[in-house]
Design an enzyme around this catalytic site. Structure first.
Site, PDB file in Angstrom:
ATOM      1  N   ASP A 156      -0.821   2.381  -5.369  1.00  0.00           N
ATOM      2  CA  ASP A 156      -0.721   0.935  -5.574  1.00  0.00           C
ATOM      3  C   ASP A 156      -1.969   0.415  -6.279  1.00  0.00           C
ATOM      4  O   ASP A 156      -3.037   1.005  -6.165  1.00  0.00           O
ATOM      5  CB  ASP A 156      -0.570   0.224  -4.221  1.00  0.00           C
ATOM      6  CG  ASP A 156      -1.769   0.438  -3.318  1.00  0.00           C
ATOM      7  OD1 ASP A 156      -2.520  -0.529  -3.079  1.00  0.00           O
ATOM      8  OD2 ASP A 156      -1.976   1.572  -2.842  1.00  0.00           O
ATOM      9  N   ASN A 202      -7.175   6.498   3.437  1.00  0.00           N
ATOM     10  CA  ASN A 202      -8.593   6.789   3.195  1.00  0.00           C
ATOM     11  C   ASN A 202      -8.955   8.257   3.318  1.00  0.00           C
ATOM     12  O   ASN A 202     -10.070   8.639   2.968  1.00  0.00           O
ATOM     13  CB  ASN A 202      -9.459   5.967   4.153  1.00  0.00           C
ATOM     14  CG  ASN A 202      -9.323   4.485   3.901  1.00  0.00           C
ATOM     15  OD1 ASN A 202      -8.657   4.046   2.959  1.00  0.00           O
ATOM     16  ND2 ASN A 202      -9.939   3.682   4.747  1.00  0.00           N
ATOM     17  N   ASN A 244      -9.554   3.178  -2.112  1.00  0.00           N
ATOM     18  CA  ASN A 244     -10.052   4.146  -1.136  1.00  0.00           C
ATOM     19  C   ASN A 244      -9.268   5.451  -1.123  1.00  0.00           C
ATOM     20  O   ASN A 244      -9.841   6.511  -0.870  1.00  0.00           O
ATOM     21  CB  ASN A 244     -10.088   3.526   0.256  1.00  0.00           C
ATOM     22  CG  ASN A 244     -11.174   2.489   0.376  1.00  0.00           C
ATOM     23  OD1 ASN A 244     -12.190   2.551  -0.300  1.00  0.00           O
ATOM     24  ND2 ASN A 244     -10.965   1.509   1.239  1.00  0.00           N
ATOM     25  N   HIS A 292       0.821  -1.207   0.000  1.00  0.00           N
ATOM     26  CA  HIS A 292       0.000   0.000   0.000  1.00  0.00           C
ATOM     27  C   HIS A 292       0.860   1.266   0.000  1.00  0.00           C
ATOM     28  O   HIS A 292       0.386   2.332  -0.373  1.00  0.00           O
ATOM     29  CB  HIS A 292      -0.901  -0.013   1.236  1.00  0.00           C
ATOM     30  CG  HIS A 292      -2.315   0.387   0.988  1.00  0.00           C
ATOM     31  ND1 HIS A 292      -2.927   0.393  -0.244  1.00  0.00           N
ATOM     32  CD2 HIS A 292      -3.269   0.799   1.868  1.00  0.00           C
ATOM     33  CE1 HIS A 292      -4.185   0.784  -0.115  1.00  0.00           C
ATOM     34  NE2 HIS A 292      -4.419   1.046   1.157  1.00  0.00           N
TER      35      HIS A 292
END
Length: 191
Positions: A90, A65, A111, A19
């Protein structure tokens, strides 16, 4: 001025995870530019690369997020047009090492991109970096929050370098040039 943003999660716990590949690319660009990160007027770390084409490198410190809050704040504070923004993120739906650039688009289930779109709209360029999914049976969140496997390290280094090269091309030549050069595959692996 161009704004290049790498998405990721702050803190040592997330360093080296799939991530956080966006942060890794931004770190490589800062290394190339010989610049260090500083606090920003929003929840982000920034580094300015001076020159004929000045660039602001950014790593939001808001967690994935909520990335849009920091990126939107940076774009407004530094008066950067959306056409001059590149977001590096990513992508589990792409094979490890594959790059895909787009001039605009949807979040595609990501997100971090959802947050950016909520704060900026869809008219910013993005560079998706394949972090693989393969036959992984684990939950998607567990997969992207996992560190890369040891046997993937050479490919991770290569894709980080290629993504940094693509980002520099965005600064000098625009997103169309990046799409033409990088969306067709990796010339080093094409036979």
């Amino acid at each position: 001025m161009k704004l290049i943003v790498g998405l990721g999660n702050p803190g040592g716990k997330f360093r080296g995870t799939r991530h956080n590949i966006g942060f890794a690319v931004i770190d490589e660009l800062a290394r190339r530019g010989g610049v260090a990160f500083d606090a920003a007027p929003v929840e982000a770390l920034v580094a300015k690369v001076r020159g004929a084409d000045p660039v602001l490198l950014a790593k939001p410190m808001t967690f994935m997020n909520a990335s849009g809050e920091a990126v939107g704040g940076l774009a407004r504070y530094f008066k950067i047009e959306l056409a001059d923004v590149l977001v590096i993120v990513d992508e589990a739906q792409l094979p490890l090492g594959k790059l895909r650039a787009r001039a605009r688009g949807s979040a595609g289930g990501h997100n971090g991109l959802k947050s950016l779109i909520a704060h900026l709209g869809e008219q910013f360029a993005r560079l998706r970096i394949g972090v693989g999914r393969g036959g992984q049976q684990r939950d998607l969140a567990d997969h992207v929050l996992a560190r890369f496997e040891v046997e993937e390290s050479a490919e991770v280094e290569r894709m980080t370098t290629r993504a940094a090269d693509a980002s520099q091309m965005f600064v000098t030549s625009g997103i169309e040039a990046v799409m033409n050069a990088y969306n067709g595959g990796d010339p080093a692996t094409t036979e």
